[in-house]
Scaffold this motif. Structure first.
Motif, mmCIF file in Angstrom:
data_model
loop_
_atom_site.group_PDB
_atom_site.id
_atom_site.type_symbol
_atom_site.label_atom_id
_atom_site.label_comp_id
_atom_site.label_asym_id
_atom_site.label_seq_id
_atom_site.Cartn_x
_atom_site.Cartn_y
_atom_site.Cartn_z
ATOM 1 N N PRO A 94 -6.111 5.081 3.941
ATOM 2 C CA PRO A 94 -6.569 6.429 3.595
ATOM 3 C C PRO A 94 -5.555 7.477 4.076
ATOM 4 N N GLY B 38 -7.867 11.147 0.173
ATOM 5 C CA GLY B 38 -9.214 11.598 0.454
ATOM 6 C C GLY B 38 -10.251 10.495 0.408
ATOM 7 N N ASP B 39 -11.366 10.799 -0.302
ATOM 8 C CA ASP B 39 -12.438 9.805 -0.414
ATOM 9 C C ASP B 39 -12.281 8.907 -1.632
ATOM 10 N N ARG C 27 -10.799 5.450 -6.467
ATOM 11 C CA ARG C 27 -11.254 4.291 -5.704
ATOM 12 C C ARG C 27 -11.533 3.105 -6.635
ATOM 13 N N ASP D 193 -6.076 14.295 1.776
ATOM 14 C CA ASP D 193 -6.119 14.629 0.362
ATOM 15 C C ASP D 193 -5.022 15.618 -0.007
ATOM 16 N N SER E 266 -12.766 6.567 -11.128
ATOM 17 C CA SER E 266 -12.378 7.248 -9.895
ATOM 18 C C SER E 266 -11.138 6.552 -9.335
ATOM 19 N N GLY F 256 -12.597 9.739 -4.650
ATOM 20 C CA GLY F 256 -13.572 10.065 -5.689
ATOM 21 C C GLY F 256 -13.035 10.865 -6.851
#
Length: 325
Positions: free
Chosen positions: A268, A207-208, A249, A271, A247, A210
């Motif tokens: 990436p 995902g991001d 990331r 998710d 996180s 986060g």
């Protein structure tokens, strides 16, 4: 003292067994250890000092009542690590998680009670609480697992606590945050990323990036387990955390830096289903009651872990090849 350790050839279980046999815990100095491990994909004999005269290793399943009935008598305590533990695998197929984590735990509880084992310490996870946006979970927080893995661990927690309330068993439950360190099977995020980067391969970021986790060095976790085993109150739950939230990331950035790689090595990916956004454990109870305090800083722990994987390719390379990671 004789201690019966299930899942003792896995990542956390073997770290605990090695610490016991190196007499790192004053209250268990000289203890003898029986390890029962099925040696499924993540169990590894090479994680254990098999030549140590104080160690007895048995390959077997915690759902095997007859085997447990043979092995358990004479032991003073059970420390129960054995579990199916990878969330992605539980999403792909939940049945092995229910079989091992729920049925296996109940079988072990029944046989430990029949054998008259003194204390039963059940090792669990913060994932049983679900996800938390703000603040930190105390031990009284309602259980709200979101993955089949977490649901199976929550179920096993409740069976262990029920054995205390129903039968008066001397049961203690610990719930830990994300562990890291040496000898971790390379499907988990830190060893997967480190070994991929060592080999010049990209790493997959969900995902991001986060999602936030509290990181706990495995040696700190083992110290917390031993404190709970020696001094924890029967029927109680103790959270064991590392006190360092990152996180995914942020963690990725640290691993890239440690391995001398850049963000072009990050790929990436979609998710994970039901991916919990944030975990955070309140460790006030174990600090105040048992004197627990994490000792390994994330900086030092990550540096040591990366160095170990660099120096021990012969340990992890066959495992990655076998698991097609």
């Amino acid at each position: 003292m004789q201690i019966f350790v299930t899942g003792g050839a896995g990542f956390i279980g073997s770290a605990y067994v090695r610490a016991l046999l190196q007499d790192e815990f004053a209250g268990a100095a000289g203890a003898s250890v029986t390890v029962l491990d099925l040696l499924s994909y993540s169990g590894n004999r090479d994680n254990l000092p098999l030549t140590d005269s104080r160690l007895r290793f048995v390959q077997g399943d915690i759902t095997d009542s007859a085997l447990l009935r043979e092995l358990l008598p004479g032991h003073d305590a059970v420390v129960h690590f054995a579990a199916e533990s990878h969330v992605d695998r539980s999403i792909a197929g939940a049945l092995p998680f229910v079989t091992t984590n729920v049925l296996g735990t109940q079988t072990l509880l029944d046989e430990a009670r029949a054998a008259g084992v003194g204390r039963f310490l059940h090792v669990s996870t913060d994932e049983v609480y679900g996800s938390i946006d703000d603040g930190s979970w105390t031990e009284q927080w309602p259980l709200a697992p979101n993955s089949p893995y977490a649901a199976s661990k929550a179920s096993s927690d409740l069976m262990a606590l029920a054995a205390h309330r129903t039968h008066g068993m001397d049961v203690v439950v610990t719930r830990c945050s994300n562990n890291y360190g040496t000898h971790q099977f390379p499907e988990k995020v830190i060893p997967l990323f480190v070994t991929n980067l060592i080999d010049g391969k990209q790493v997959p970021l969900y995902g991001d990036g986060g999602n936030v986790r509290d990181w706990l060095h495995v040696t700190d976790h083992c110290r917390g387990i031993q404190l709970a085993l020696e001094k924890g109150r029967a029927g109680e739950v103790y959270n064991i955390g590392g006190g360092t939230e990152l996180s995914n990331r942020e963690l990725t950035g640290r691993l890239l830096e440690a391995c001398g790689a850049g963000w072009e090595m990050v790929r990436p990916v979609t998710d994970r289903k039901g991916h919990d956004r944030r975990y955070s454990l309140d460790i006030t109870k174990i600090k105040n009651e048992l004197g627990y305090e994490p000792q390994v800083t994330l900086e030092q722990g990550l540096a040591d872990t990366v160095a170990w994987y660099r120096e021990n390719r012969a340990w992890w390379e066959p495992l990655k090849a076998r698991a097609a990671l």
